[in-house]
Design a protein around this motif. Sequence first.
Motif, PDB file in Angstrom:
ATOM      1  N   UNK A 142       0.842  -1.191   0.000  1.00 14.35           N
ATOM      2  CA  UNK A 142       0.000   0.000   0.000  1.00 14.35           C
ATOM      3  C   UNK A 142       0.880   1.245   0.000  1.00 14.35           C
ATOM      4  N   UNK A 143       0.627   2.138  -0.905  1.00 17.23           N
ATOM      5  CA  UNK A 143       1.363   3.398  -1.013  1.00 17.23           C
ATOM      6  C   UNK A 143       0.760   4.407  -0.038  1.00 17.23           C
ATOM      7  N   UNK A 144       1.641   5.068   0.715  1.00 19.71           N
ATOM      8  CA  UNK A 144       1.219   6.039   1.725  1.00 19.71           C
ATOM      9  C   UNK A 144       1.534   7.445   1.234  1.00 19.71           C
ATOM     10  N   UNK A 145       0.567   8.363   1.391  1.00 15.16           N
ATOM     11  CA  UNK A 145       0.770   9.773   1.047  1.00 15.16           C
ATOM     12  C   UNK A 145       1.225  10.500   2.313  1.00 15.16           C
ATOM     13  N   UNK A 146       2.524  10.802   2.375  1.00 12.83           N
ATOM     14  CA  UNK A 146       3.090  11.443   3.576  1.00 12.83           C
ATOM     15  C   UNK A 146       2.435  12.776   3.894  1.00 12.83           C
ATOM     16  N   UNK A 147       1.986  13.493   2.880  1.00 13.56           N
ATOM     17  CA  UNK A 147       1.375  14.800   3.109  1.00 13.56           C
ATOM     18  C   UNK A 147       0.046  14.682   3.855  1.00 13.56           C
ATOM     19  N   UNK A 148      -0.582  13.523   3.766  1.00 13.35           N
ATOM     20  CA  UNK A 148      -1.878  13.332   4.417  1.00 13.35           C
ATOM     21  C   UNK A 148      -1.775  12.650   5.775  1.00 13.35           C
ATOM     22  N   UNK A 207      -4.215   2.260   7.974  1.00  6.24           N
ATOM     23  CA  UNK A 207      -4.967   1.049   7.639  1.00  6.24           C
ATOM     24  C   UNK A 207      -5.065   0.105   8.844  1.00  6.24           C
ATOM     25  N   UNK A 208      -5.281   0.682  10.035  1.00  9.35           N
ATOM     26  CA  UNK A 208      -5.430  -0.109  11.248  1.00  9.35           C
ATOM     27  C   UNK A 208      -4.135  -0.555  11.912  1.00  9.35           C
ATOM     28  N   UNK A 209      -2.997  -0.121  11.375  1.00 12.49           N
ATOM     29  CA  UNK A 209      -1.701  -0.513  11.928  1.00 12.49           C
ATOM     30  C   UNK A 209      -1.001   0.701  12.536  1.00 12.49           C
ATOM     31  N   UNK A 210      -0.433   0.496  13.725  1.00 12.92           N
ATOM     32  CA  UNK A 210       0.248   1.571  14.435  1.00 12.92           C
ATOM     33  C   UNK A 210       1.708   1.679  14.005  1.00 12.92           C
ATOM     34  N   UNK A 211       2.113   2.885  13.662  1.00 10.88           N
ATOM     35  CA  UNK A 211       3.521   3.225  13.432  1.00 10.88           C
ATOM     36  C   UNK A 211       3.837   4.270  14.498  1.00 10.88           C
ATOM     37  N   UNK A 237      14.747   9.770  22.514  1.00 16.40           N
ATOM     38  CA  UNK A 237      14.083   8.964  21.489  1.00 16.40           C
ATOM     39  C   UNK A 237      14.607   7.539  21.615  1.00 16.40           C
ATOM     40  N   UNK A 238      13.715   6.634  22.024  1.00 13.64           N
ATOM     41  CA  UNK A 238      14.101   5.252  22.298  1.00 13.64           C
ATOM     42  C   UNK A 238      13.984   4.333  21.088  1.00 13.64           C
ATOM     43  N   UNK A 239      12.929   4.524  20.289  1.00 12.14           N
ATOM     44  CA  UNK A 239      12.670   3.580  19.199  1.00 12.14           C
ATOM     45  C   UNK A 239      11.718   4.210  18.183  1.00 12.14           C
ATOM     46  N   UNK A 240      11.950   3.908  16.922  1.00 14.67           N
ATOM     47  CA  UNK A 240      11.025   4.289  15.863  1.00 14.67           C
ATOM     48  C   UNK A 240      10.611   2.996  15.175  1.00 14.67           C
ATOM     49  N   UNK A 241       9.304   2.743  15.131  1.00  8.68           N
ATOM     50  CA  UNK A 241       8.826   1.507  14.535  1.00  8.68           C
ATOM     51  C   UNK A 241       7.740   1.753  13.503  1.00  8.68           C
ATOM     52  N   UNK A 242       7.919   1.137  12.346  1.00  7.98           N
ATOM     53  CA  UNK A 242       6.942   1.246  11.260  1.00  7.98           C
ATOM     54  C   UNK A 242       6.497  -0.162  10.887  1.00  7.98           C
ATOM     55  N   UNK A 243       5.202  -0.347  10.750  1.00  8.20           N
ATOM     56  CA  UNK A 243       4.643  -1.632  10.366  1.00  8.20           C
ATOM     57  C   UNK A 243       5.322  -2.094   9.070  1.00  8.20           C
ATOM     58  N   UNK A 264       7.112   0.117   5.415  1.00  8.15           N
ATOM     59  CA  UNK A 264       8.502   0.567   5.513  1.00  8.15           C
ATOM     60  C   UNK A 264       9.022   1.045   4.157  1.00  8.15           C
ATOM     61  N   UNK A 265       9.999   1.945   4.211  1.00  6.64           N
ATOM     62  CA  UNK A 265      10.636   2.451   3.002  1.00  6.64           C
ATOM     63  C   UNK A 265       9.879   3.554   2.293  1.00  6.64           C
ATOM     64  N   UNK A 266       8.857   4.106   2.946  1.00  5.97           N
ATOM     65  CA  UNK A 266       8.053   5.159   2.325  1.00  5.97           C
ATOM     66  C   UNK A 266       8.204   6.514   3.014  1.00  5.97           C
ATOM     67  N   UNK A 267       9.083   6.591   4.007  1.00  6.78           N
ATOM     68  CA  UNK A 267       9.324   7.864   4.677  1.00  6.78           C
ATOM     69  C   UNK A 267       8.512   8.088   5.938  1.00  6.78           C
ATOM     70  N   UNK A 268       7.805   7.074   6.395  1.00 10.38           N
ATOM     71  CA  UNK A 268       6.967   7.227   7.583  1.00 10.38           C
ATOM     72  C   UNK A 268       7.813   7.444   8.830  1.00 10.38           C
ATOM     73  N   UNK A 269       8.891   6.692   8.977  1.00 14.25           N
ATOM     74  CA  UNK A 269       9.782   6.882  10.128  1.00 14.25           C
ATOM     75  C   UNK A 269      10.342   8.301  10.129  1.00 14.25           C
ATOM     76  N   UNK A 270      10.689   8.803   8.960  1.00 12.91           N
ATOM     77  CA  UNK A 270      11.182  10.171   8.843  1.00 12.91           C
ATOM     78  C   UNK A 270      10.131  11.191   9.244  1.00 12.91           C
ATOM     79  N   UNK A 271       8.888  10.934   8.878  1.00 13.57           N
ATOM     80  CA  UNK A 271       7.790  11.833   9.253  1.00 13.57           C
ATOM     81  C   UNK A 271       7.606  11.830  10.772  1.00 13.57           C
ATOM     82  N   UNK A 272       7.682  10.660  11.394  1.00  6.99           N
ATOM     83  CA  UNK A 272       7.585  10.583  12.853  1.00  6.99           C
ATOM     84  C   UNK A 272       8.725  11.365  13.510  1.00  6.99           C
ATOM     85  N   UNK A 273       9.931  11.210  12.969  1.00  7.41           N
ATOM     86  CA  UNK A 273      11.085  11.940  13.499  1.00  7.41           C
ATOM     87  C   UNK A 273      10.901  13.444  13.341  1.00  7.41           C
TER      88      UNK A 273
END
Length: 101
Positions: free
Chosen positions: A1-7, A24-28, A41-47, A51-60
């Motif tokens: 599933x492709x994630x739109x970081x802007x949204x 989509x019901x999954x916690x990052x 900052x202890x941990x960054x976790x992406x379902x 992964x690989x779509x920039x979600x961890x970067x957005x959380x950071x």
Amino acid sequence: MKVDLDKLQVTRNEADNIFEVWIDGHLCKLDYIQDGNNLVIEHVGVYPEFRGQGIAGKLMEVALEYAKQNSLRVIPMCSYAVYYIRNNPQYIELTNPGRGE
């Protein structure tokens, strides 16, 4: 599933000490400890599926902007947090000893 970081809407869940986004019901999430004027900052976790779509970067980014707005010193304990800060030099100043004291 492709994630739109802007949204993506990352929120700070103060009760659980995480910055989180549900996709989509999954916690990052980004786990942290706020100790006085320090944000550890202890941990960054992406379902795995996302992964690989920039979600961890957005959380950071959201966590670091929170630290900046609240004059907190950031202490990155996980390898991804260290990597992200090194590759985004605008945030390096947040790790300086003495910041926020």
